[in-house]
Write an enzyme that holds these catalytic residues in place. Structure first.
Site, short mmCIF file in Angstrom:
data_model
loop_
_atom_site.label_atom_id
_atom_site.label_comp_id
_atom_site.label_asym_id
_atom_site.label_seq_id
_atom_site.Cartn_x
_atom_site.Cartn_y
_atom_site.Cartn_z
CB VAL A 230 -0.94 0.02 1.22
CG1 VAL A 230 -2.01 1.09 1.02
CG2 VAL A 230 -1.59 -1.34 1.45
CB ILE A 231 2.46 3.02 -2.55
CG1 ILE A 231 3.32 1.74 -2.50
CG2 ILE A 231 3.32 4.26 -2.81
CD1 ILE A 231 4.09 1.42 -3.75
CB THR B 251 -7.03 10.31 -1.87
OG1 THR B 251 -6.79 8.91 -1.94
CG2 THR B 251 -7.12 10.89 -3.26
CG HIS C 79 -8.34 4.75 -1.38
ND1 HIS C 79 -9.65 4.43 -1.08
CD2 HIS C 79 -7.86 3.71 -2.09
CE1 HIS C 79 -9.91 3.24 -1.59
NE2 HIS C 79 -8.85 2.78 -2.20
N1 INI Z 1 -4.62 -1.58 -2.89
C1 INI Z 1 -3.35 -1.92 -2.61
O1 INI Z 1 -3.06 -3.12 -2.44
N2 INI Z 1 -2.38 -0.98 -2.51
C2 INI Z 1 -2.65 0.35 -2.69
O2 INI Z 1 -1.71 1.19 -2.61
C3 INI Z 1 -3.98 0.73 -2.98
N3 INI Z 1 -4.31 2.13 -3.18
O3 INI Z 1 -3.43 2.99 -3.04
O4 INI Z 1 -5.43 2.47 -3.48
C4 INI Z 1 -4.97 -0.28 -3.08
N4 INI Z 1 -6.25 0.02 -3.36
C5 INI Z 1 -7.19 -0.96 -3.83
C6 INI Z 1 -7.88 -1.67 -2.68
O5 INI Z 1 -6.99 -2.56 -2.02
C7 INI Z 1 -9.06 -2.52 -3.19
O6 INI Z 1 -8.60 -3.48 -4.10
C8 INI Z 1 -10.15 -1.67 -3.85
O7 INI Z 1 -10.52 -0.59 -3.00
C9 INI Z 1 -11.41 -2.54 -4.13
O8 INI Z 1 -11.94 -3.07 -2.91
#
Ligand code: INI
Length: 155
Positions: free
Chosen positions: A82-83, A87, A89
């Site tokens: 997760v980077i 936002t 998020h």
């Molecule tokens: N998922 C990740 O594994 N790494 C991230 O950095 C990331 N960002 O930055 O948004 C990320 N988002 C997707 C999330 O894990 C879900 O797959 C998505 O929200 C659908 O449920």
């Protein structure tokens, strides 16, 4: 005095990996190193299952499903990256995956190793999968083996 320290104790068991495809250039390096470490420790392909999921948020539900197959795996190793972006998020994703993994471990009574990188940028993530800050995929395998050995001592 009883002291239980299972560092460097090897065990034979089956391991399940849950790996997220988001930031796959990082997560595939985590998996590659983890599988290499498992092989060094004597694990063969038949001891290992790998399940890919879309992103880190999807890791806990699959970890839970694998945990329910309790007789199939002794530990579950979660690998993701997760980077931080522009936002908030990032914070939700980190919180969801971290809480979810620990809930599965405690509810299902199985080690769920948190090999999910949470970094500010891609460089910091690369530093942690074979760069200047070691290899968190390899560390995750070592942690899984130690936890299986420790929990076997505490039945
Ligand atoms: N998922 C990740 O594994 N790494 C991230 O950095 C990331 N960002 O930055 O948004 C990320 N988002 C997707 C999330 O894990 C879900 O797959 C998505 O929200 C659908 O449920």
């Amino acid at each position: 005095m009883e002291i239980i320290d299972s560092q460097n104790v090897n065990v034979h068991c089956r391991l399940a990996f849950v790996v997220s495809r988001f930031n796959q250039e990082i997560t595939s390096k985590l998996l590659e190193g983890a599988l290499a470490r498992a092989q060094e420790k004597g694990f063969t392909n038949s001891d290992i299952s790998v399940v890919w999921v879309p992103g880190a948020v999807e890791i806990p539900i699959v970890a839970q499903r694998l945990a329910l197959r309790r007789s199939s795996y002794s530990a579950i190793i979660c690998l993701g990256a997760v980077i931080r972006g522009e936002t908030t998020h990032y914070d939700y994703v980190c919180e969801t995956v971290a809480q979810g993994c620990s809930q599965v471990a405690l509810a299902q009574n199985i080690p769920v190793v948190f090999g999910v990188l949470t970094t500010e940028n891609e460089e910091q993530a690369l530093d942690r999968c074979g760069g200047k800050h070691g290899h968190k995929g390899k560390d995750a395998v070592d942690t899984a083996i130690e936890m299986v050995a420790t929990l076997r001592r505490l039945v």
